[in-house]
Design a protein around this motif. Structure first.
Motif, PDB file in Angstrom:
ATOM      1  N   THR A 243       0.664  -1.206  -0.078  1.00  0.00           N
ATOM      2  CA  THR A 243      -0.037   0.015  -0.080  1.00  0.00           C
ATOM      3  C   THR A 243       0.842   1.108   0.003  1.00  0.00           C
ATOM      4  OG1 THR A 243      -0.016   0.351   2.428  1.00  0.00           O
ATOM      5  CG2 THR A 243      -1.650  -1.396   1.434  1.00  0.00           C
ATOM      6  N   LEU A 244       2.322   1.052   0.332  1.00  0.00           N
ATOM      7  CA  LEU A 244       3.049   2.418   0.173  1.00  0.00           C
ATOM      8  C   LEU A 244       3.728   2.592  -0.946  1.00  0.00           C
ATOM      9  CD1 LEU A 244       4.643   1.533   3.648  1.00  0.00           C
ATOM     10  CD2 LEU A 244       2.634   3.129   3.221  1.00  0.00           C
ATOM     11  N   SER A 245       4.192   3.693  -0.959  1.00  0.00           N
ATOM     12  CA  SER A 245       5.064   4.052  -2.435  1.00  0.00           C
ATOM     13  C   SER A 245       6.452   3.554  -2.500  1.00  0.00           C
ATOM     14  CB  SER A 245       5.319   5.615  -2.574  1.00  0.00           C
ATOM     15  OG  SER A 245       6.166   6.120  -3.617  1.00  0.00           O
ATOM     16  N   PRO A 246       6.812   3.037  -3.566  1.00  0.00           N
ATOM     17  CA  PRO A 246       8.160   2.281  -3.786  1.00  0.00           C
ATOM     18  C   PRO A 246       9.450   3.163  -3.191  1.00  0.00           C
ATOM     19  CG  PRO A 246       7.023   1.996  -5.737  1.00  0.00           C
ATOM     20  CD  PRO A 246       6.120   2.934  -4.884  1.00  0.00           C
ATOM     21  N   TRP A 284       2.827 -13.174  -8.606  1.00  0.00           N
ATOM     22  CA  TRP A 284       1.602 -12.722  -8.392  1.00  0.00           C
ATOM     23  C   TRP A 284       2.079 -11.019  -7.939  1.00  0.00           C
ATOM     24  CZ3 TRP A 284      -1.031 -15.793 -10.377  1.00  0.00           C
ATOM     25  CH2 TRP A 284      -0.789 -17.091 -10.195  1.00  0.00           C
ATOM     26  N   MET A 285       3.243 -10.748  -7.399  1.00  0.00           N
ATOM     27  CA  MET A 285       3.713  -9.429  -7.075  1.00  0.00           C
ATOM     28  C   MET A 285       5.019  -9.066  -7.614  1.00  0.00           C
ATOM     29  SD  MET A 285       2.075  -9.389  -3.322  1.00  0.00           S
ATOM     30  CE  MET A 285       2.044  -7.527  -3.001  1.00  0.00           C
ATOM     31  N   PRO A 286       5.149  -9.007  -9.115  1.00  0.00           N
ATOM     32  CA  PRO A 286       6.534  -9.071  -9.697  1.00  0.00           C
ATOM     33  C   PRO A 286       7.457  -7.871  -9.336  1.00  0.00           C
ATOM     34  CG  PRO A 286       4.832  -8.417 -11.375  1.00  0.00           C
ATOM     35  CD  PRO A 286       3.933  -9.106  -9.968  1.00  0.00           C
ATOM     36  N   SER A 287       6.775  -6.572  -9.270  1.00  0.00           N
ATOM     37  CA  SER A 287       7.678  -5.344  -8.731  1.00  0.00           C
ATOM     38  C   SER A 287       7.844  -5.474  -7.450  1.00  0.00           C
ATOM     39  CB  SER A 287       6.838  -4.101  -9.145  1.00  0.00           C
ATOM     40  OG  SER A 287       5.509  -4.050  -8.479  1.00  0.00           O
ATOM     41  N   LEU A 288       7.092  -5.810  -6.418  1.00  0.00           N
ATOM     42  CA  LEU A 288       7.146  -5.737  -4.945  1.00  0.00           C
ATOM     43  C   LEU A 288       8.142  -6.924  -4.659  1.00  0.00           C
ATOM     44  CD1 LEU A 288       5.009  -5.264  -2.239  1.00  0.00           C
ATOM     45  CD2 LEU A 288       6.267  -7.330  -2.131  1.00  0.00           C
ATOM     46  N   LYS A 290      10.863  -7.897  -6.130  1.00  0.00           N
ATOM     47  CA  LYS A 290      12.071  -7.593  -6.303  1.00  0.00           C
ATOM     48  C   LYS A 290      12.832  -6.581  -5.135  1.00  0.00           C
ATOM     49  CE  LYS A 290      11.451  -7.573 -11.367  1.00  0.00           C
ATOM     50  NZ  LYS A 290      11.300  -6.712 -12.706  1.00  0.00           N
ATOM     51  N   GLU A 291      11.883  -5.982  -4.535  1.00  0.00           N
ATOM     52  CA  GLU A 291      12.296  -5.316  -3.321  1.00  0.00           C
ATOM     53  C   GLU A 291      12.575  -5.919  -1.983  1.00  0.00           C
ATOM     54  OE1 GLU A 291       9.856  -1.507  -2.947  1.00  0.00           O
ATOM     55  OE2 GLU A 291       8.993  -2.127  -4.798  1.00  0.00           O
ATOM     56  N   ILE A 292      12.286  -7.146  -1.949  1.00  0.00           N
ATOM     57  CA  ILE A 292      12.202  -7.782  -0.759  1.00  0.00           C
ATOM     58  C   ILE A 292      13.779  -8.406  -0.480  1.00  0.00           C
ATOM     59  CG2 ILE A 292      11.757 -10.155   0.592  1.00  0.00           C
ATOM     60  CD1 ILE A 292       9.049  -9.937  -0.705  1.00  0.00           C
ATOM     61  N   LYS A 293      14.430  -8.338   0.751  1.00  0.00           N
ATOM     62  CA  LYS A 293      15.712  -8.696   0.960  1.00  0.00           C
ATOM     63  C   LYS A 293      15.583  -9.511   2.119  1.00  0.00           C
ATOM     64  CE  LYS A 293      17.680  -3.988  -0.062  1.00  0.00           C
ATOM     65  NZ  LYS A 293      18.601  -2.758   0.626  1.00  0.00           N
ATOM     66  N   VAL A 294      16.322 -10.617   2.025  1.00  0.00           N
ATOM     67  CA  VAL A 294      16.444 -11.878   2.983  1.00  0.00           C
ATOM     68  C   VAL A 294      17.791 -11.654   3.499  1.00  0.00           C
ATOM     69  CG1 VAL A 294      16.320 -13.994   3.582  1.00  0.00           C
ATOM     70  CG2 VAL A 294      14.683 -13.060   1.747  1.00  0.00           C
ATOM     71  N   LYS A 320      25.038 -16.175  -2.282  1.00  0.00           N
ATOM     72  CA  LYS A 320      25.395 -14.909  -2.999  1.00  0.00           C
ATOM     73  C   LYS A 320      24.688 -14.716  -4.083  1.00  0.00           C
ATOM     74  CE  LYS A 320      29.963 -14.445  -0.693  1.00  0.00           C
ATOM     75  NZ  LYS A 320      31.465 -14.558  -0.790  1.00  0.00           N
ATOM     76  N   GLN A 321      24.579 -16.081  -5.113  1.00  0.00           N
ATOM     77  CA  GLN A 321      24.090 -15.960  -6.147  1.00  0.00           C
ATOM     78  C   GLN A 321      22.452 -15.776  -5.785  1.00  0.00           C
ATOM     79  OE1 GLN A 321      24.987 -20.000  -8.091  1.00  0.00           O
ATOM     80  NE2 GLN A 321      27.155 -19.856  -7.593  1.00  0.00           N
ATOM     81  N   GLU A 322      22.025 -16.313  -4.989  1.00  0.00           N
ATOM     82  CA  GLU A 322      20.687 -16.107  -4.712  1.00  0.00           C
ATOM     83  C   GLU A 322      20.334 -14.561  -3.884  1.00  0.00           C
ATOM     84  OE1 GLU A 322      18.381 -19.115  -2.455  1.00  0.00           O
ATOM     85  OE2 GLU A 322      19.889 -20.400  -2.668  1.00  0.00           O
ATOM     86  N   LYS A 323      21.401 -13.710  -3.792  1.00  0.00           N
ATOM     87  CA  LYS A 323      21.094 -12.484  -3.108  1.00  0.00           C
ATOM     88  C   LYS A 323      20.679 -12.330  -2.139  1.00  0.00           C
ATOM     89  CE  LYS A 323      21.160 -10.147  -8.052  1.00  0.00           C
ATOM     90  NZ  LYS A 323      20.604  -9.562  -9.146  1.00  0.00           N
ATOM     91  N   ILE A 324      21.158 -13.448  -1.229  1.00  0.00           N
ATOM     92  CA  ILE A 324      20.895 -13.498   0.186  1.00  0.00           C
ATOM     93  C   ILE A 324      21.890 -12.594   0.861  1.00  0.00           C
ATOM     94  CG2 ILE A 324      20.463 -14.787   2.326  1.00  0.00           C
ATOM     95  CD1 ILE A 324      19.022 -17.021   0.742  1.00  0.00           C
ATOM     96  N   ASP A 325      21.509 -11.470   1.606  1.00  0.00           N
ATOM     97  CA  ASP A 325      22.554 -10.917   2.311  1.00  0.00           C
ATOM     98  C   ASP A 325      23.382 -11.934   3.493  1.00  0.00           C
ATOM     99  OD1 ASP A 325      22.211  -8.775   0.575  1.00  0.00           O
ATOM    100  OD2 ASP A 325      20.768  -7.611   1.898  1.00  0.00           O
ATOM    101  N   LEU A 326      24.443 -12.067   3.521  1.00  0.00           N
ATOM    102  CA  LEU A 326      25.243 -12.795   4.361  1.00  0.00           C
ATOM    103  C   LEU A 326      25.958 -11.900   5.243  1.00  0.00           C
ATOM    104  CD1 LEU A 326      25.224 -15.812   5.423  1.00  0.00           C
ATOM    105  CD2 LEU A 326      27.310 -16.229   3.804  1.00  0.00           C
ATOM    106  N   TRP A 327      25.557 -11.686   6.689  1.00  0.00           N
ATOM    107  CA  TRP A 327      26.550 -11.095   7.448  1.00  0.00           C
ATOM    108  C   TRP A 327      27.280 -11.739   8.306  1.00  0.00           C
ATOM    109  CZ3 TRP A 327      22.086  -7.153   9.996  1.00  0.00           C
ATOM    110  CH2 TRP A 327      21.584  -6.388   8.606  1.00  0.00           C
ATOM    111  N   LEU A 328      28.410 -12.082   8.121  1.00  0.00           N
ATOM    112  CA  LEU A 328      29.312 -12.929   8.956  1.00  0.00           C
ATOM    113  C   LEU A 328      29.957 -11.904   9.980  1.00  0.00           C
ATOM    114  CD1 LEU A 328      30.727 -15.110   6.421  1.00  0.00           C
ATOM    115  CD2 LEU A 328      28.726 -15.705   7.695  1.00  0.00           C
TER     116      LEU A 328
END
Length: 538
Positions: A243-246, A284-288, A290-294, A320-328
């Motif tokens: 419901t919020l702006s990008p 179902w929510m293609p644009s949103l 892309k913004e999700i960060k795991v 790293k390939q999956e673009k999961i941020d890894l904080w070691l």
């Protein structure tokens, strides 16, 4: 004339055979080449029929096997009733089992309950297959598929088992009693249960390392309620962000999912979250999506420390390939409602989050701490100290402790360890019953017979072997239908990674499921996700 000759040949069998033989030898059409084609065609038809028959009978045999297993589990045999004494007058002793986790249920499944009066106490009336719990918040596996009611497990035992849906409040080793309190608010009660032997398997609670704000704002992942809470938080954050702006910072915060803890639970949950985003939410929510960060945060230099270094590197490269941020090397110092404060190396960082899951380790429960305080030999903060026969130190052989609530060098708080401990205790209690029965015979025997019975008793007591843990290996799902496995077969060790290992991971977990019903339900869940995808509703 030619017609007359042909008629003569047809009427003469011997001449007809000679002509056919020469014709086959000539290599002309209708000769050996055509015959070879005919033979091959016939063999193919026969092979096809055999394959169809094999498939039909295999399907029939599989259906019959599944039907038999489901019928056998759904129709248990009559049980031996509990009683104060056996038919010969010897006393039937009481075993009280606390908990319904891997150790307690493994003991219950393998114990000959006709030899004891067995009482099981647990605040949850089911067994939870914890290795697949990280798959449930995103709907890869349904929660009902990985639980087995305690009463069905108890009903399949050879002897009657009494179950109390209650929590253990206190254990008195001197008086051999357990104080329990019902968890049902409509029917509250408090009881003191007498025991001859107590199996203490209450598990552990999550540890926060005294990090401020974790209990108030983070979710854990140890129980069904935890998985349900995480799912609600994820779906709520996604719908609110939509419901919020990008460009709104609040939207970015809501779509940041952080998992703290680089063990198998944390790694598998992060992988499942990323799979859900890439495989289902993206449709179902293609644009949103892309913004999700795991993000996965771990205080140590690498994740999955129990695995071989090469497998750890493979997992980290895939993340790293999956673009999961890894904080070691990142230690979380504090948590509030919207931000995490962490020390990354020498730098302090503050990161906004929408959903935070804490999966870092175990700490003793309050009832365990109370029991430790009553026994002089219990001086460890990590758990109850036990010997190599799983007997609680200082309890004089009447209390056995198994699972995550214990500490013994070389034994880790895993389902595999607790499962083997339960199996060991089931065998040990069979021998303990013989020892107790022989002691009763000695008390009833004449003085002249006691010497020979004492020799038998000494032999039986020496027959109880020490517990030996057999490490079968470790498995972890790392996303994108890939897994890693560090397994042992005999003296050989194997290290696998990739898509084939993912199939092995599935097969191993299906085999580990407690009942055939669970295996069918989990397999159906995986098929449903493969063909229909995951559900995106709460």
């Amino acid at each position: 004339m030619l017609g007359s000759l042909a008629g003569f040949v047809r009427r003469s069998p011997s001449l007809r055979n000679t002509v056919q033989t020469r014709c086959y030898a000539s290599g002309k059409p209708g000769s050996s080449a055509a015959g070879s084609v005919g033979i091959k065609s016939s063999l193919l038809r026969r092979g096809g029929k055999l394959a169809l028959h094999a498939a039909f009978y295999s399907a029939l045999a599989g259906t019959a096997y599944i039907s038999y297993e489901l019928y056998r589990e759904s129709n248990p045999l009559p049980q031996v009733a509990q009683s104060a004494n056996f038919a010969d007058g010897s006393p039937r002793k009481t075993i009280v089992i606390l908990g319904s986790g891997w150790g307690s249920v493994s003991l219950l499944k393998n114990l000959d309950t006709s030899l004891y009066n067995v009482v099981l106490v647990s605040p949850r009336n089911y067994f939870l297959f914890t290795p697949l719990l990280p798959s449930t918040p995103v709907g890869t596996v349904e929660l009902k598929s990985i639980v087995e009611p305690i009463r069905t497990i108890a009903r399949r035992a050879p002897g009657e088992v009494h179950y109390y849906e209650a929590e253990a409040l206190d254990v008195d080793p001197a008086d051999k009693t357990v104080k329990i309190q019902s968890v049902n608010k409509d029917q509250e009660y408090t009881l003191d249960l007498k025991y001859d032997y107590l199996v203490y398997g209450v598990g552990a609670q999550p540890t926060t390392f005294n990090t401020p704000g974790v209990y108030e704002h983070a979710s854990f992942l140890k129980e069904i309620s935890d998985a349900q809470e995480i799912r609600v938080k994820i779906m709520t954050a996604i719908e609110k962000a939509a419901t919020l702006s990008p460009s709104d910072p609040e939207r970015q915060r809501l779509l940041t999912f952080v998992v703290v803890g680089g063990g198998p639970t944390g790694v598998e949950l992060a992988a499942e979250l990323k799979d859900y985003v890439d495989q289902d939410l993206k449709k179902w929510m293609p644009s949103l999506s892309k913004e999700i960060k795991v993000t996965l945060a771990e205080a140590l230099p690498n994740i999955l420390n129990m695995f071989d270094k090469s497998l750890v590197e493979y997992a980290q490269d895939l993340f790293k390939q999956e673009k999961i941020d890894l904080w070691l090397n990142t230690m979380v110092r504090g948590v509030d409602k919207t931000h995490i404060r962490a020390k990354c190396g020498d730098e302090m960082i503050e990161v906004p989050y929408g959903v935070l899951v804490w999966a870092t380790g175990n700490a003793p429960r309050d009832v365990t701490k109370s029991l430790m305080g009553k026994l002089e030999q219990q001086n460890s903060r990590r758990g109850l100290l036990i010997d190599d026969k799983l007997q609680l130190l200082g309890a004089e052989g009447s209390i056995f402790a198994i699972g995550d609530c214990t500490f013994y060098p070389g034994l880790f708080p895993t389902a595999q360890v607790a499962h083997q401990e339960g199996e060991y205790l089931a065998k040990a209690f069979k021998k303990i019953h013989k020892i107790d029965h022989l002691k009763w015979e000695m008390s009833q025997a004449a003085e002249a017979e006691k010497q020979s019975l004492a020799v038998r008793l000494d032999k039986l007591q020496n027959d109880i072997e020490h517990f030996k843990y057999n490490h079968m290996g470790a498995l972890a799902y790392i996303g994108k239908e890939k897994a890693i496995a560090d397994v042992s077969f005999g003296d050989s060790q194997y290290k696998w990674a990739g898509s084939f290992t993912f199939l092995f991971w599935k097969s191993a977990y299906l085999a580990m499921c407690l009942s055939f019903r669970n295996r069918v339900l989990v397999a159906m869940d995986w098929c449903k996700v493969y063909f229909l995808g995951r559900d995106s509703s709460v």
